[in-house]
Design an enzyme around this catalytic site. Structure first.
Site, short mmCIF file in Angstrom:
data_model
loop_
_atom_site.label_atom_id
_atom_site.label_comp_id
_atom_site.label_asym_id
_atom_site.label_seq_id
_atom_site.Cartn_x
_atom_site.Cartn_y
_atom_site.Cartn_z
N LEU A 36 -9.65 11.97 -72.63
CA LEU A 36 -8.78 12.59 -73.37
C LEU A 36 -9.61 13.80 -74.00
CD1 LEU A 36 -6.26 10.15 -75.15
CD2 LEU A 36 -6.10 11.46 -72.93
N ASP A 60 -14.59 6.97 -71.33
CA ASP A 60 -15.55 7.83 -70.72
C ASP A 60 -16.29 7.34 -69.41
OD1 ASP A 60 -17.75 9.90 -70.31
OD2 ASP A 60 -17.48 10.46 -72.40
N ASP A 141 -13.17 23.27 -53.05
CA ASP A 141 -13.67 24.29 -51.92
C ASP A 141 -14.95 25.11 -52.79
OD1 ASP A 141 -12.10 25.85 -53.77
OD2 ASP A 141 -11.03 26.76 -52.17
N SER A 168 -22.25 21.68 -60.35
CA SER A 168 -22.11 20.36 -60.73
C SER A 168 -21.33 19.48 -59.93
CB SER A 168 -21.76 20.30 -62.24
OG SER A 168 -20.21 20.74 -62.53
N LYS A 169 -20.21 20.14 -59.23
CA LYS A 169 -19.35 19.47 -58.23
C LYS A 169 -19.98 19.16 -56.89
CE LYS A 169 -15.52 18.39 -58.68
NZ LYS A 169 -14.87 17.17 -59.37
N VAL A 221 -6.91 40.41 -66.44
CA VAL A 221 -7.49 40.54 -64.90
C VAL A 221 -8.66 40.80 -65.03
CG1 VAL A 221 -7.06 41.48 -62.64
CG2 VAL A 221 -4.94 41.10 -64.32
N TYR A 222 -9.57 39.90 -64.39
CA TYR A 222 -11.17 40.13 -64.39
C TYR A 222 -11.23 41.10 -63.28
CZ TYR A 222 -11.49 35.63 -66.76
OH TYR A 222 -11.16 34.40 -67.44
N ARG A 229 -7.79 33.80 -53.75
CA ARG A 229 -7.79 32.31 -53.82
C ARG A 229 -6.76 31.87 -52.84
NH1 ARG A 229 -11.82 33.53 -55.74
NH2 ARG A 229 -12.74 33.10 -57.96
P1 NAD Z 1 -8.48 19.20 -65.67
O1 NAD Z 1 -9.29 19.67 -66.47
O2 NAD Z 1 -6.93 19.33 -66.03
O3 NAD Z 1 -8.53 17.49 -66.15
C1 NAD Z 1 -9.46 16.76 -66.06
C2 NAD Z 1 -9.33 15.36 -67.06
O4 NAD Z 1 -10.70 14.70 -66.79
C3 NAD Z 1 -8.80 15.43 -68.51
O5 NAD Z 1 -7.92 14.59 -68.44
C4 NAD Z 1 -9.94 15.22 -68.99
O6 NAD Z 1 -9.70 14.46 -70.38
C5 NAD Z 1 -10.77 14.19 -68.00
N1 NAD Z 1 -11.98 13.83 -68.61
C6 NAD Z 1 -13.12 14.72 -68.81
N2 NAD Z 1 -14.31 14.51 -68.98
C7 NAD Z 1 -14.14 13.05 -68.80
C8 NAD Z 1 -15.15 11.73 -69.09
N3 NAD Z 1 -16.11 12.13 -69.15
N4 NAD Z 1 -14.45 10.83 -68.91
C9 NAD Z 1 -13.03 10.40 -68.62
N5 NAD Z 1 -12.25 11.52 -68.40
C10 NAD Z 1 -12.77 12.61 -68.56
O7 NAD Z 1 -8.73 19.04 -64.24
P2 NAD Z 1 -7.91 19.30 -62.98
O8 NAD Z 1 -7.43 20.59 -62.64
O9 NAD Z 1 -6.84 18.23 -62.99
O10 NAD Z 1 -8.88 18.76 -61.77
C11 NAD Z 1 -9.24 17.36 -61.39
C12 NAD Z 1 -10.15 17.34 -60.34
O11 NAD Z 1 -9.95 17.98 -59.17
C13 NAD Z 1 -11.56 17.97 -60.93
O12 NAD Z 1 -12.66 16.91 -60.44
C14 NAD Z 1 -11.55 19.01 -60.17
O13 NAD Z 1 -13.11 19.55 -60.03
C15 NAD Z 1 -10.98 18.99 -58.90
N6 NAD Z 1 -10.19 20.14 -58.48
C16 NAD Z 1 -9.53 21.22 -59.12
C17 NAD Z 1 -8.79 21.98 -58.63
C18 NAD Z 1 -7.71 23.02 -59.56
O14 NAD Z 1 -7.48 23.94 -58.77
N7 NAD Z 1 -7.41 22.52 -60.61
C19 NAD Z 1 -8.94 22.48 -57.28
C20 NAD Z 1 -10.02 21.54 -56.51
C21 NAD Z 1 -10.71 20.50 -57.13
P1 TYD Z 2 -9.04 30.17 -62.43
O1 TYD Z 2 -7.61 29.80 -62.61
O2 TYD Z 2 -10.08 29.98 -63.46
O3 TYD Z 2 -9.71 29.19 -60.99
P2 TYD Z 2 -10.98 29.32 -60.12
O4 TYD Z 2 -12.07 30.17 -61.12
O5 TYD Z 2 -11.46 27.89 -60.29
O6 TYD Z 2 -10.68 29.89 -59.03
O7 TYD Z 2 -9.31 31.53 -61.86
C1 TYD Z 2 -8.48 31.80 -60.61
C2 TYD Z 2 -8.70 33.49 -60.45
O8 TYD Z 2 -8.13 34.24 -61.57
C3 TYD Z 2 -10.24 33.74 -60.48
O9 TYD Z 2 -10.52 34.68 -59.54
C4 TYD Z 2 -10.48 34.16 -61.83
C5 TYD Z 2 -9.16 34.85 -62.21
N1 TYD Z 2 -8.76 35.11 -63.78
C6 TYD Z 2 -8.36 36.31 -64.08
O10 TYD Z 2 -8.50 37.25 -63.30
N2 TYD Z 2 -8.00 36.27 -65.30
C7 TYD Z 2 -7.98 35.17 -66.17
O11 TYD Z 2 -7.64 35.25 -67.32
C8 TYD Z 2 -8.57 33.89 -65.56
C9 TYD Z 2 -8.39 32.52 -66.30
C10 TYD Z 2 -8.85 33.89 -64.15
#
Ligand code: NAD
Ligand code: TYD
Length: 349
Positions: A36, A60, A141, A168-169, A221-222, A229
């Site tokens: 959490l 954790d 990815d 890190s991933k 917008v960055y 994406r």
């Molecule tokens: P998120 O940040 O919404 O959720 C992460 C969860 O992990 C949270 O509930 C947090 O409390 C928990 N957490 C963090 N550190 C912890 C610890 N030390 N011990 C236990 N729980 C812990 O992330 P998400 O977007 O749901 O992503 C989930 C996974 O999918 C991640 O591994 C991320 O790298 C991967 N992923 C995400 C995306 C995306 O678009 N969101 C795309 C590809 C892969």
């Molecule tokens: P994000 O949702 O942070 O995912 P990731 O960086 O893992 O792809 O960002 C998606 C894209 O949007 C990325 O190219 C960065 C851009 N972005 C903005 O332009 N403005 C913003 O405020 C955020 C959060 C992201």
């Protein structure tokens, strides 16, 4: 009945995954281990929390004793590791926690799985495990780095991460791979493109832009907004993970993507249109350092080998998603009223 240890199940994808399993099958017990952090929210699961097949443990993944106790007290068949620090921008300002959670935390889980599943835990040469167990690492990815205008990420694309988050991933992926090679632990790694859908923390592009539109705040917008994406609806990600868990060949990596490449500015315009706001809200801001230009997944392996395919079109998925955020203002309000404001101020000033 099989028991799945889901880590990070209170976050965006983990909570969608738990709901997906509990509403589509009664064949799995789910234990959700989540620390959490700011990104974890038990409200994401309030509709399933009383399901007898579901249990939450606050803890954790880096805590060896907690993880060990869970394995001792439960017959865990599968580990699906979603737990991570997941936001690129935060990894640029504070990389350390990314190394600790994403790499060391994965190491603790792998080690516990190996010890508890091994048929002969004291024999370092033993490469045999209880039948039917698997460790699935949810990766991204982003470990492949950035693409130019052409080409796609395949499972064989060399890893070339550019942010502390993706590094890190990638490190965690290497550790998972090593447990497969050295110890023959049954592992899979999935590498998915950007997810969208309900319950995503509004620091990520889509929910952040929706929330800002609703509140008529500038849309940051960055750079030039032309970064690309490859978007996948979170429920398609969940079905893909389940497919790999049940059918994936041991030690294999599977890319997951929905063939939906969009430039960021296209997404922002679509959200403006759907919320009835005009383009004057768009604010081009300084680019993210090391910003990856384009991601695009080749999903041939998972579609042809395992028969998975996405069910959402982007057009339907994004409309439904925007609707969800508009229909759930209380969920958003609770998040943006806490530490989020401090984060937002620091990040966007
Ligand atoms: P998120 O940040 O919404 O959720 C992460 C969860 O992990 C949270 O509930 C947090 O409390 C928990 N957490 C963090 N550190 C912890 C610890 N030390 N011990 C236990 N729980 C812990 O992330 P998400 O977007 O749901 O992503 C989930 C996974 O999918 C991640 O591994 C991320 O790298 C991967 N992923 C995400 C995306 C995306 O678009 N969101 C795309 C590809 C892969
Ligand atoms: P994000 O949702 O942070 O995912 P990731 O960086 O893992 O792809 O960002 C998606 C894209 O949007 C990325 O190219 C960065 C851009 N972005 C903005 O332009 N403005 C913003 O405020 C955020 C959060 C992201």
């Amino acid at each position: 009945m099989k028991t799945i240890l889901v880590t990070g199940g209170a976050g965006f994808i983990g909570s969608n995954f738990i709901r997906y399993i509990l509403t589509s099958s009664d064949e799995f017990n789910i234990i959700n281990l989540d620390a959490l952090t700011y990104a974890g929210n038990l409200r994401n699961l309030c509709d399933v929390e009383s399901n007898p097949l579901y249990r939450f443990i606050h803890g954790d993944i880096r805590d060896k004793d907690t993880v060990d106790r869970i394995f001792c007290e439960n017959e865990i068949d599968y580990v699906i590791n979603f737990a991570a620090e997941s936001h690129v921008d935060r990894s640029i300002t504070n990389p350390e926690i990314f190394l600790s959670t994403n790499i060391l935390g994965t190491g603790v889980l792998l080690d516990a799985a190996k010890r508890h599943w091994s048929l002969s835990p004291d024999n370092k040469y033993c490469r045999e495990y209880r039948d039917g167990v698997k460790f699935l690492q949810v990766s991204t990815d982003e470990v492949y780095g950035a693409l130019g205008k052409e080409g796609f990420f395949k499972e064989t694309t060399p890893l070339s991460p550019n942010s502390p988050y993706s590094a890190s991933k990638a490190s965690a992926d290497m550790l998972v791979r090593s447990y497969g090679e050295t110890f023959a632990l049954p592992v899979n790694i999935t590498r998915c493109s950007n997810n969208y859908g309900p319950y995503q923390f509004p620091e990520k592009l889509i929910p952040l832009m929706i929330n800002n539109c609703v509140n008529e705040k500038p849309l940051p917008v960055y750079g030039d907004g032309l970064q690309i994406r490859d978007w996948l609806h979170v429920s398609d990600h969940c079905s893909a993970i389940m497919t790999v868990l049940l059918k994936g060949r041991a030690s294999e990596v599977y890319n997951i993507g929905g063939n939906n490449e969009k430039a960021n500015i296209e997404i922002v315009r679509l959200i403006l249109d759907a919320t009835g706001k005009d383009e004057s809200l768009i604010s081009y801001v300084k680019d993210r350092p090391g910003h990856d230009r384009r991601y695009a997944i080749d999903n041939t392996k998972i579609t042809t080998e395992l028969g998975w395919s996405p069910s959402y079109t982007f057009e339907n998925g994004i409309r439904e998603t925007i609707r969800w955020y508009l229909d759930n203002p209380d969920w958003v309000k609770e998040i943006v009223s806490g530490d989020y404001m401090n984060y937002y101020e620091k990040m966007y000033g």
